[in-house]
Design a protein around this motif. Structure first.
Motif, PDB file in Angstrom:
ATOM      1  N   ARG A 337      43.439  42.021  41.421  1.00 50.18           N
ATOM      2  CA  ARG A 337      43.620  43.105  40.454  1.00 50.18           C
ATOM      3  C   ARG A 337      44.102  42.635  39.086  1.00 50.18           C
ATOM      4  O   ARG A 337      43.515  42.995  38.050  1.00 50.18           O
ATOM      5  CB  ARG A 337      44.567  44.177  41.003  1.00 50.18           C
ATOM      6  N   PHE A 338      45.160  41.857  39.018  1.00 47.47           N
ATOM      7  CA  PHE A 338      45.698  41.462  37.715  1.00 47.47           C
ATOM      8  C   PHE A 338      44.662  40.691  36.910  1.00 47.47           C
ATOM      9  O   PHE A 338      44.466  40.936  35.708  1.00 47.47           O
ATOM     10  CB  PHE A 338      46.963  40.628  37.892  1.00 47.47           C
ATOM     11  N   ARG A 339      43.976  39.779  37.550  1.00 47.72           N
ATOM     12  CA  ARG A 339      43.001  38.942  36.848  1.00 47.72           C
ATOM     13  C   ARG A 339      41.857  39.771  36.258  1.00 47.72           C
ATOM     14  O   ARG A 339      41.528  39.653  35.079  1.00 47.72           O
ATOM     15  CB  ARG A 339      42.446  37.881  37.801  1.00 47.72           C
ATOM     16  N   VAL A 340      41.264  40.634  37.076  1.00 50.52           N
ATOM     17  CA  VAL A 340      40.099  41.362  36.598  1.00 50.52           C
ATOM     18  C   VAL A 340      40.473  42.412  35.561  1.00 50.52           C
ATOM     19  O   VAL A 340      39.710  42.654  34.612  1.00 50.52           O
ATOM     20  CB  VAL A 340      39.320  41.994  37.769  1.00 50.52           C
ATOM     21  N   GLU A 341      41.636  43.035  35.698  1.00 49.33           N
ATOM     22  CA  GLU A 341      42.032  44.016  34.691  1.00 49.33           C
ATOM     23  C   GLU A 341      42.322  43.349  33.352  1.00 49.33           C
ATOM     24  O   GLU A 341      42.081  43.933  32.288  1.00 49.33           O
ATOM     25  CB  GLU A 341      43.227  44.838  35.180  1.00 49.33           C
ATOM     26  N   ARG A 342      42.788  42.116  33.386  1.00 45.26           N
ATOM     27  CA  ARG A 342      42.968  41.367  32.139  1.00 45.26           C
ATOM     28  C   ARG A 342      41.616  41.081  31.488  1.00 45.26           C
ATOM     29  O   ARG A 342      41.471  41.179  30.263  1.00 45.26           O
ATOM     30  CB  ARG A 342      43.712  40.061  32.443  1.00 45.26           C
ATOM     31  N   VAL A 343      40.619  40.751  32.296  1.00 43.04           N
ATOM     32  CA  VAL A 343      39.280  40.505  31.767  1.00 43.04           C
ATOM     33  C   VAL A 343      38.698  41.786  31.160  1.00 43.04           C
ATOM     34  O   VAL A 343      38.109  41.763  30.077  1.00 43.04           O
ATOM     35  CB  VAL A 343      38.354  39.967  32.876  1.00 43.04           C
TER      36      VAL A 343
END
Length: 404
Positions: A337-343
């Motif tokens: 979640r954290f990674r993709v929402e940052r993208v």
């Protein structure tokens, strides 16, 4: 034998099926379209992190020969001023860099690989409902058929029916205020080196292009449009409209945009841009979301395909090591979640910068060189340098979903 239904046969679906099979789960893929069909968007970039994730599954060969290396992007203002240059990610140990390829070619390659591995892909099966059954779920399709398995993976894109089933109150996709249009022009003389993207922040619109090995120019444009188009509005405009509008938007810019567009044969069609900043629920009742169904990002991120592939690999690992679906899905969400929402957030900022007004343009062009230098180095580490170790043991999630 554990079984899974995978809904959607775009990018995420076939890769998820391959990962699930490697994890000891028998998947079947269901696609709404009657046959393989190209979607809006002529081409895409697959960055090194996406290629590395395919290699983790042993299927990195599927992209060999269907695209061409695109190791860098150079940014200019509408006046022709060079604003900066960034790489599309540090090369993998064997020298592989990010590639640009036709979307339809990637779809076909992934589906062919899944079939070669014995995975069934059924077309013309549009999902309408999912219902719980003892020990699993039953998917019901528009043609009156159904299928049952232990779990279901929603890889059905930004308009995901699975997402609606998991959370009927889920927020809709967010309109991003730029349109997309693109094509392929035969070999013409333009500035730039083969495989290096040229990105131009024009006075009225953004334009990007890259020269392929055969000399053809692959291009895209992002006309700004603040209001969301009504259903059917864009498809009814026609090629003559788009040629005239793009010629007007790029008139006066120091860019070959007008020459490239004029040299492009065939029909032109524009489409709207949407993203999903944050999807409230990724999983429920043996159902889970991956790819654009969970975190669609605007094309400006250049990471949509790579994020979907990473999702698929991580989901396979989680279901291998945590056989209980709820535990596996929670661990998967914590990993992703954290990674993709940052993208997604980065992609939204990039898209909004393309639609900047006169004052914002001045600030953007003044600050972008510094931003590119700083962000380019950071992205190589957190974004492009991401590696999934298939053999690493997955541990149960430790953070509640709402706090990730």
């Amino acid at each position: 034998m554990r079984t899974a239904l995978v809904i959607g046969a775009g990018i995420a679906g076939p890769v998820a099926a391959i990962a699930l099979q490697r994890a000891g789960i028998t998947p079947t893929v269901y696609e709404a379209r009657e046959s393989t069909a190209d979607e809006l968007g002529a081409f895409l970039t697959l960055q090194v992190n996406g290629i590395d994730a395919l290699r983790t599954l042993g299927v990195g060969h599927v992209v060999a020969g269907i695209g061409f290396p695109t190791p860098s992007m150079r940014f200019r203002s509408g006046t022709g001023k060079l604003l900066g240059e960034v790489s599309t990610g540090a090369a993998l140990p064997d020298g592989t860099v990010g590639v640009t390829l036709k979307r339809s070619d990637l779809y076909r390659a992934l589906r062919d690989e899944a079939r070669q591995q014995g995975i069934t892909i059924e077309h013309g099966r549009r999902l309408v409902e999912v219902r719980p059954v003892p020990g699993g779920v039953r998917a019901e399709f528009a043609d009156g058929t159904s299928a049952t398995a232990e779990l279901l993976v929603g890889a059905d894109g930004i308009r995901s029916r699975v997402r609606q089933v998991i959370d009927p109150g889920a927020a809709p996709a967010r309109y991003v205020p730029v349109l997309n249009i693109g094509g392929f022009a035969p070999a013409i003389a333009v500035d730039g080196v083969q495989g290096g993207y040229e990105m131009v922040f024009g006075k009225r619109a953004f334009f990007g292009y890259v020269v392929a090995p055969d000399g053809a120019v692959w291009w895209f444009a992002n006309p700004p449009q603040r209001s969301e188009p009504a259903p059917g509005e864009l498809s009814g405009l026609g090629t003559a409209h788009w040629r005239a509008r793009l010629a007007e938007l790029f008139a006066g810019d120091r860019t070959p945009a007008c020459e490239i567009i004029a040299a492009t044969p065939g029909e032109l069609e524009g489409w709207a841009t949407y993203d999903l900043p944050s999807v409230r629920r990724w999983h429920r009742d043996r159902m889970v979301l991956i790819g654009d169904a969970a975190h669609a990002t605007s094309p400006a991120s250049g990471q949509g395909a790579s994020m979907a592939i990473e999702d698929a690999v991580e989901l396979g690992r989680c279901l291998r090591d945590l056989p209980e679906p709820d535990a596996a899905f929670a661990a998967y969400e914590q990993l992703r979640r954290f990674r993709v929402e940052r993208v997604v957030a980065n992609g939204a900022r990039s898209s909004n910068a393309k639609a900047a007004g006169p004052v914002a343009r001045v600030l953007r062009d003044a600050l972008l060189p510094l931003f590119l230098r700083r962000q380019g180095a950071q992205a190589e580490a957190w974004l492009h340098g991401y590696h999934i170790d298939w053999d690493a043991q997955v541990v149960p999630a430790t953070v509640p979903a709402g706090r990730r």
